[in-house]
Design an enzyme around this catalytic site. Structure first.
Site, PDB file in Angstrom:
ATOM      1  N   LYS A  11       0.855  -1.217   0.000  1.00  0.00           N
ATOM      2  CA  LYS A  11       0.000   0.000   0.000  1.00  0.00           C
ATOM      3  C   LYS A  11       0.873   1.243   0.000  1.00  0.00           C
ATOM      4  CE  LYS A  11       0.634   2.246   3.735  1.00  0.00           C
ATOM      5  NZ  LYS A  11       1.084   2.819   4.728  1.00  0.00           N
ATOM      6  N   ASP A 138      -2.551  -1.142  10.403  1.00  0.00           N
ATOM      7  CA  ASP A 138      -2.765  -1.124   8.948  1.00  0.00           C
ATOM      8  C   ASP A 138      -3.402  -2.404   8.422  1.00  0.00           C
ATOM      9  OD1 ASP A 138      -1.798   1.406   8.509  1.00  0.00           O
ATOM     10  OD2 ASP A 138       0.197   0.758   7.859  1.00  0.00           O
TER      11      ASP A 138
HETATM   12  O1  C5P Z   1      -0.597  -0.706  15.408  1.00  0.00           O
HETATM   13  P1  C5P Z   1       0.824  -0.917  15.069  1.00  0.00           P
HETATM   14  O2  C5P Z   1       1.457  -2.033  15.841  1.00  0.00           O
HETATM   15  O3  C5P Z   1       1.072  -1.036  13.610  1.00  0.00           O
HETATM   16  O4  C5P Z   1       1.592   0.397  15.515  1.00  0.00           O
HETATM   17  C1  C5P Z   1       2.996   0.469  15.648  1.00  0.00           C
HETATM   18  C2  C5P Z   1       3.349   1.702  16.461  1.00  0.00           C
HETATM   19  O5  C5P Z   1       3.030   2.870  15.716  1.00  0.00           O
HETATM   20  C3  C5P Z   1       2.573   1.839  17.757  1.00  0.00           C
HETATM   21  O6  C5P Z   1       3.232   1.208  18.810  1.00  0.00           O
HETATM   22  C4  C5P Z   1       2.551   3.336  17.961  1.00  0.00           C
HETATM   23  O7  C5P Z   1       3.773   3.774  18.487  1.00  0.00           O
HETATM   24  C5  C5P Z   1       2.481   3.873  16.550  1.00  0.00           C
HETATM   25  N1  C5P Z   1       1.110   4.198  16.093  1.00  0.00           N
HETATM   26  C6  C5P Z   1       0.472   5.318  16.590  1.00  0.00           C
HETATM   27  N2  C5P Z   1      -0.797   5.623  16.156  1.00  0.00           N
HETATM   28  C7  C5P Z   1      -1.389   4.888  15.202  1.00  0.00           C
HETATM   29  C8  C5P Z   1      -0.745   3.745  14.660  1.00  0.00           C
HETATM   30  C9  C5P Z   1       0.506   3.437  15.137  1.00  0.00           C
HETATM   31  O8  C5P Z   1       0.999   6.020  17.449  1.00  0.00           O
HETATM   32  N3  C5P Z   1      -2.601   5.242  14.770  1.00  0.00           N
END
Ligand code: C5P
Length: 286
Positions: A11, A138
């Site tokens: 993506k 994502d």
């Molecule tokens: O959800 P995911 O594990 O992909 O997110 C990785 C990191 O990215 C989270 O630990 C956070 O620090 C950050 N994040 C965020 N806000 C989001 C998505 C991700 O702060 N909406």
């Protein structure tokens, strides 16, 4: 059926905006996402021996639950009440790793779709997306793909009009960017440029590729460390010079993409950038 193959598409972000910090530490996002024809291929099999086994054409990926594809498989089996079911995942990796193009999330989404096919399609797409949200922000988008607006943590999705026929050249510079670190940098800096998400959506609705190109923007670019920011801007400028009608960074980077309305120019640009960067891809929206 004991085995199936799933394509996991990369993506890119046509826009990426951050609206604020949430009480749970995540950020409120507003993004326009697009899947492109660069993909990983996953062969997913049901096996007798319990547990999830993972192999990949790239040797440096973890094979335990740190790998989003493996985590997704375990979560699927837990949700379906199949703890004794064995699963094997064989990944042919083409999407660059740690590149802002959701490679890991897309692999996880492909595992959810594949396991659902292999076990009788008992879960709806919405249920798979909810499971995906437990794996990563994502993943719900990757379950669905196409052109979509993603809000909330990234899991609140709305289908959008598709991008008019065009080509995307993706170019990944060699450095990698830590996602939590980049969010922290965003929290402590002031950005001067933000995307106009509504204008992007209107451009998509109108099927106006030139306007889509003029609305590409990602707030993360401005908060990159100075050296990395220069590299990203350098690639954007080169893409534009080579005929892209717009260019932007994807996700938390460092992949930069150029949008082209002509295939010959996109092909030539990919060849030219390929002389300096090992990971360059000519793709289309899917
Ligand atoms: O959800 P995911 O594990 O992909 O997110 C990785 C990191 O990215 C989270 O630990 C956070 O620090 C950050 N994040 C965020 N806000 C989001 C998505 C991700 O702060 N909406």
């Amino acid at each position: 059926m004991r085995q199936c193959t799933e394509e996991a598409y990369a993506k890119i972000n046509l826009t990426l905006d951050i609206l604020g910090l949430r009480p749970d530490g995540y950020h409120k996002m507003d993004m326009v996402m697009q899947s492109v024809s660069l993909s990983d291929t996953l062969c997913i099999s049901l096996e007798e021996e319990p547990g999830v086994r993972f192999r990949s054409t790239r040797g440096d990926l973890p094979s335990d639950r740190r790998n989003l594809a493996v985590d997704a498989a375990y979560r699927f089996l837990e949700a379906r009440g199949l703890p004794q079911q064995g699963v094997s995942i064989v990944l042919e990796k083409r999407i660059p790793v740690c590149a802002g193009t959701a490679g890991g999330s897309s692999d996880a989404a492909a595992v959810l779709r594949g396991l659902n096919r292999l076990t009788g399609e008992a879960l709806s797409q919405e249920a798979l997306m909810d499971l995906g949200a437990l794996v990563g922000s994502d993943v719900p988008y990757c379950v669905m793909g196409g052109t979509a607006r993603a809000r909330g943590r990234g899991e609140l999705l709305e289908k959008l009009s598709p991008v008019p026929s065009s080509f995307f050249v993706l170019c990944k510079p060699s450095f990698s960017v830590s996602t939590p670190e980049l969010f922290r940098r965003f929290d402590t800096q002031t950005v001067t440029e933000r995307p106009n998400t509504e204008a992007m959506i209107k451009a998509l609705e109108a099927g106006d590729l030139q306007r889509v190109a003029s609305q590409l923007w990602n707030v993360f670019e401005e908060v990159l460390p100075a050296r990395e920011q220069m590299v990203v801007k350098g690639i954007r400028d080169r893409l534009t010079h080579l005929g892209a009608i717009g260019a932007s960074m994807s996700g938390t980077g460092p992949t930069v993409f150029g949008l082209f309305d002509r295939e010959d120019l996109a092909r030539a640009a990919a060849a030219k950038l390929g002389e300096d960067f090992p990971e360059v891809f000519l793709t289309k929206a899917v």
